[in-house]
Design an enzyme around this catalytic site. Structure first.
Site, PDB file in Angstrom:
ATOM      1  N   ALA A  66      21.461  18.700  43.998  1.00  0.00           N
ATOM      2  CA  ALA A  66      20.547  18.264  45.402  1.00  0.00           C
ATOM      3  C   ALA A  66      21.432  16.712  45.345  1.00  0.00           C
ATOM      4  O   ALA A  66      21.693  15.607  44.084  1.00  0.00           O
ATOM      5  CB  ALA A  66      19.640  18.090  45.671  1.00  0.00           C
ATOM      6  N   GLY A 111      20.165  21.817  42.218  1.00  0.00           N
ATOM      7  CA  GLY A 111      19.749  22.199  43.279  1.00  0.00           C
ATOM      8  C   GLY A 111      21.111  23.842  44.116  1.00  0.00           C
ATOM      9  O   GLY A 111      20.679  24.827  45.283  1.00  0.00           O
ATOM     10  N   GLU A 114      19.842  27.082  42.688  1.00  0.00           N
ATOM     11  CA  GLU A 114      19.265  27.414  43.054  1.00  0.00           C
ATOM     12  C   GLU A 114      19.514  28.089  44.231  1.00  0.00           C
ATOM     13  O   GLU A 114      18.674  29.192  44.780  1.00  0.00           O
ATOM     14  CB  GLU A 114      17.714  26.308  43.228  1.00  0.00           C
ATOM     15  CG  GLU A 114      17.499  25.846  41.481  1.00  0.00           C
ATOM     16  CD  GLU A 114      16.802  24.089  42.061  1.00  0.00           C
ATOM     17  OE1 GLU A 114      17.755  23.580  42.539  1.00  0.00           O
ATOM     18  OE2 GLU A 114      15.580  24.447  41.699  1.00  0.00           O
ATOM     19  N   GLU A 134      19.159  19.299  35.637  1.00  0.00           N
ATOM     20  CA  GLU A 134      17.958  17.740  36.011  1.00  0.00           C
ATOM     21  C   GLU A 134      17.146  17.357  35.355  1.00  0.00           C
ATOM     22  O   GLU A 134      16.822  15.942  35.679  1.00  0.00           O
ATOM     23  CB  GLU A 134      16.767  18.379  37.444  1.00  0.00           C
ATOM     24  CG  GLU A 134      17.223  19.228  38.167  1.00  0.00           C
ATOM     25  CD  GLU A 134      17.857  19.585  38.241  1.00  0.00           C
ATOM     26  OE1 GLU A 134      18.348  21.318  37.719  1.00  0.00           O
ATOM     27  OE2 GLU A 134      18.015  21.034  39.820  1.00  0.00           O
TER      28      GLU A 134
HETATM   29  N1  COA Z   1      24.963  14.092  44.501  1.00  0.00           N
HETATM   30  C1  COA Z   1      24.999  12.889  45.040  1.00  0.00           C
HETATM   31  N2  COA Z   1      26.827  13.239  44.588  1.00  0.00           N
HETATM   32  C2  COA Z   1      27.758  13.715  43.789  1.00  0.00           C
HETATM   33  C3  COA Z   1      26.356  15.031  43.321  1.00  0.00           C
HETATM   34  C4  COA Z   1      25.463  14.563  43.766  1.00  0.00           C
HETATM   35  N3  COA Z   1      24.500  15.674  42.628  1.00  0.00           N
HETATM   36  N4  COA Z   1      27.734  15.969  42.869  1.00  0.00           N
HETATM   37  C5  COA Z   1      28.433  14.867  42.784  1.00  0.00           C
HETATM   38  N5  COA Z   1      28.221  13.845  43.894  1.00  0.00           N
HETATM   39  C6  COA Z   1      29.554  13.250  44.164  1.00  0.00           C
HETATM   40  C7  COA Z   1      30.242  12.291  42.901  1.00  0.00           C
HETATM   41  O1  COA Z   1      28.838  10.813  43.058  1.00  0.00           O
HETATM   42  C8  COA Z   1      31.314  11.958  43.708  1.00  0.00           C
HETATM   43  O2  COA Z   1      31.673  10.619  44.382  1.00  0.00           O
HETATM   44  P1  COA Z   1      32.327   9.399  45.231  1.00  0.00           P
HETATM   45  O3  COA Z   1      33.354  10.007  44.804  1.00  0.00           O
HETATM   46  O4  COA Z   1      31.871   8.687  45.694  1.00  0.00           O
HETATM   47  O5  COA Z   1      31.512   8.598  43.623  1.00  0.00           O
HETATM   48  C9  COA Z   1      32.068  12.852  44.079  1.00  0.00           C
HETATM   49  O6  COA Z   1      30.776  14.092  44.099  1.00  0.00           O
HETATM   50  C10 COA Z   1      32.746  13.547  42.817  1.00  0.00           C
HETATM   51  O7  COA Z   1      32.080  13.882  41.866  1.00  0.00           O
HETATM   52  P2  COA Z   1      33.033  13.404  39.999  1.00  0.00           P
HETATM   53  O8  COA Z   1      30.925  13.373  39.592  1.00  0.00           O
HETATM   54  O9  COA Z   1      33.142  12.150  40.653  1.00  0.00           O
HETATM   55  O10 COA Z   1      33.084  14.508  39.720  1.00  0.00           O
HETATM   56  P3  COA Z   1      33.604  15.065  37.952  1.00  0.00           P
HETATM   57  O11 COA Z   1      34.722  16.596  38.126  1.00  0.00           O
HETATM   58  O12 COA Z   1      34.366  14.019  37.440  1.00  0.00           O
HETATM   59  O13 COA Z   1      32.373  16.152  37.631  1.00  0.00           O
HETATM   60  C11 COA Z   1      30.291  16.899  38.260  1.00  0.00           C
HETATM   61  C12 COA Z   1      31.588  16.804  38.100  1.00  0.00           C
HETATM   62  C13 COA Z   1      29.800  18.230  38.768  1.00  0.00           C
HETATM   63  C14 COA Z   1      29.633  17.304  36.560  1.00  0.00           C
HETATM   64  C15 COA Z   1      29.520  15.962  38.336  1.00  0.00           C
HETATM   65  O14 COA Z   1      29.582  15.525  39.374  1.00  0.00           O
HETATM   66  C16 COA Z   1      27.706  15.683  38.352  1.00  0.00           C
HETATM   67  O15 COA Z   1      27.565  15.816  36.949  1.00  0.00           O
HETATM   68  N6  COA Z   1      27.301  15.787  39.705  1.00  0.00           N
HETATM   69  C17 COA Z   1      25.943  15.434  39.502  1.00  0.00           C
HETATM   70  C18 COA Z   1      24.896  16.745  38.713  1.00  0.00           C
HETATM   71  C19 COA Z   1      23.694  17.280  38.906  1.00  0.00           C
HETATM   72  O16 COA Z   1      23.237  16.042  38.487  1.00  0.00           O
HETATM   73  N7  COA Z   1      23.183  18.198  39.918  1.00  0.00           N
HETATM   74  C20 COA Z   1      21.633  18.128  39.837  1.00  0.00           C
HETATM   75  C21 COA Z   1      21.337  17.066  40.974  1.00  0.00           C
HETATM   76  S1  COA Z   1      19.570  17.244  41.086  1.00  0.00           S
END
Ligand code: COA
Length: 265
Positions: A66, A111, A114, A134
């Site tokens: 999400a 999400g 999910e 989460e």
């Molecule tokens: N919500 C909003 N933005 C998100 C996102 C999310 N769930 N997941 C990734 N992004 C965005 C990042 O903020 C970043 O944006 P920016 O370039 O404007 O800063 C962009 O997507 C790229 O992500 P980044 O974290 O730089 O990539 P990465 O390869 O270093 O890491 C992940 C990849 C998937 C490990 C990491 O993005 C992550 O942990 N995301 C969140 C996962 C999460 O907690 N999901 C559950 C949400 S309830």
């Protein structure tokens, strides 16, 4: 219909929905979930569509969760509303009466996991990673993750992955039953298409009955065996049953008509 956060395309009667926010790793904001819900609903009603594939744009992510930036300032009431709205749409994917396949092409987190679990079938490319992170954010999964993960991998494993937030790679996902198949990245969509091509030749009325009965098993207060008895009986009134059985006896392939209105009484 004009969509902003998803792309849709139709090939051989298969609708592909591509979640298209690659710079945010296809994170699901409310608008994106609504658009997915509308695209699925329209495809379900459209007799020219045999099945649906849901995937993510770019090489890295199916959906990374999400959209955290959207709900960061929500209060409890807004959080509950967000979850309820997501549940409604994910349930509509699960109960869609045409096959819906998640083509998981990278991160399927929160999400995203999910969403994949609400689809009928999951195919993952070998770079896919599943997870429910989460609790790192002080929340719990809100789009069905605490329930559907149990259905797919069992209570013990579900609790471990929900609490540790460890990611599940494609091979583990296959071993756990979280996905049906693992492919190379370039074979992901062809594999999903191959599955829908097989289903496409079957009775649409019977396919819808199978989906309803399987879902009945997971619906509180509904006896799945009774649902099967009722659905089995209804098939006998359908044009598909007449065509399927007649074709068998005439030693020819059945030709089913998706557009036909079926008498369900
Ligand atoms: N919500 C909003 N933005 C998100 C996102 C999310 N769930 N997941 C990734 N992004 C965005 C990042 O903020 C970043 O944006 P920016 O370039 O404007 O800063 C962009 O997507 C790229 O992500 P980044 O974290 O730089 O990539 P990465 O390869 O270093 O890491 C992940 C990849 C998937 C490990 C990491 O993005 C992550 O942990 N995301 C969140 C996962 C999460 O907690 N999901 C559950 C949400 S309830």
């Amino acid at each position: 219909m004009t969509y902003h956060n998803i792309l849709i395309s139709v090939h051989n009667e298969i609708l592909t929905i591509t979640i298209n926010r690659p710079d945010k790793l296809n994170a699901l904001n409310k608008k994106t979930i609504e658009e997915i819900g509308n695209a699925v609903k329209n495809a379900e009603a459209d007799s020219s569509i045999a099945g649906i594939i849901i995937t993510g744009a770019g090489p890295k992510a199916f959906v990374a969760g999400a959209d955290i930036s959207e709900f960061v300032n929500y209060n409890a009431k807004e959080g509950k509303e967000l979850s309820a709205a997501g549940h409604k749409i994910f349930n509509s994917i699960e109960t869609c009466e045409k096959p819906v396949i998640a083509a998981v092409n990278g991160f399927a987190l929160g999400g995203g996991c999910e969403l994949a679990m609400s689809c009928h079938i999951r195919v993952a490319s070998d770079n896919a990673k599943f997870g429910q992170p989460e609790v790192n954010l002080g929340v719990i999964p809100g789009y069905g993750g605490t329930q559907r993960l149990i259905h797919l991998i069992g209570k013990g494993k579900a609790l471990e992955y929900l609490m540790t937030t460890d990611m599940i790679n494609a091979q583990q996902a296959l071993e756990f039953g979280l996905v049906n198949h693992v492919t190379t990245q370039d074979q992901l969509i062809p594999k999903c298409e191959e599955i829908i091509e097989k289903i496409k030749k079957k009775s649409p009325n019977a396919i819808a009955g199978v989906i309803r009965c399987v879902n009945a098993n997971f619906t509180d207060g509904v006896d799945g065996f009774q649902a099967e008895i009722d659905e089995f009986g209804k098939c006998f009134n359908s044009g598909d049953f007449k065509e399927g059985t007649t074709a068998f006896l005439e030693k020819r392939s059945a030709v089913f008509n998706r557009g036909k209105k079926i008498n369900q009484d």
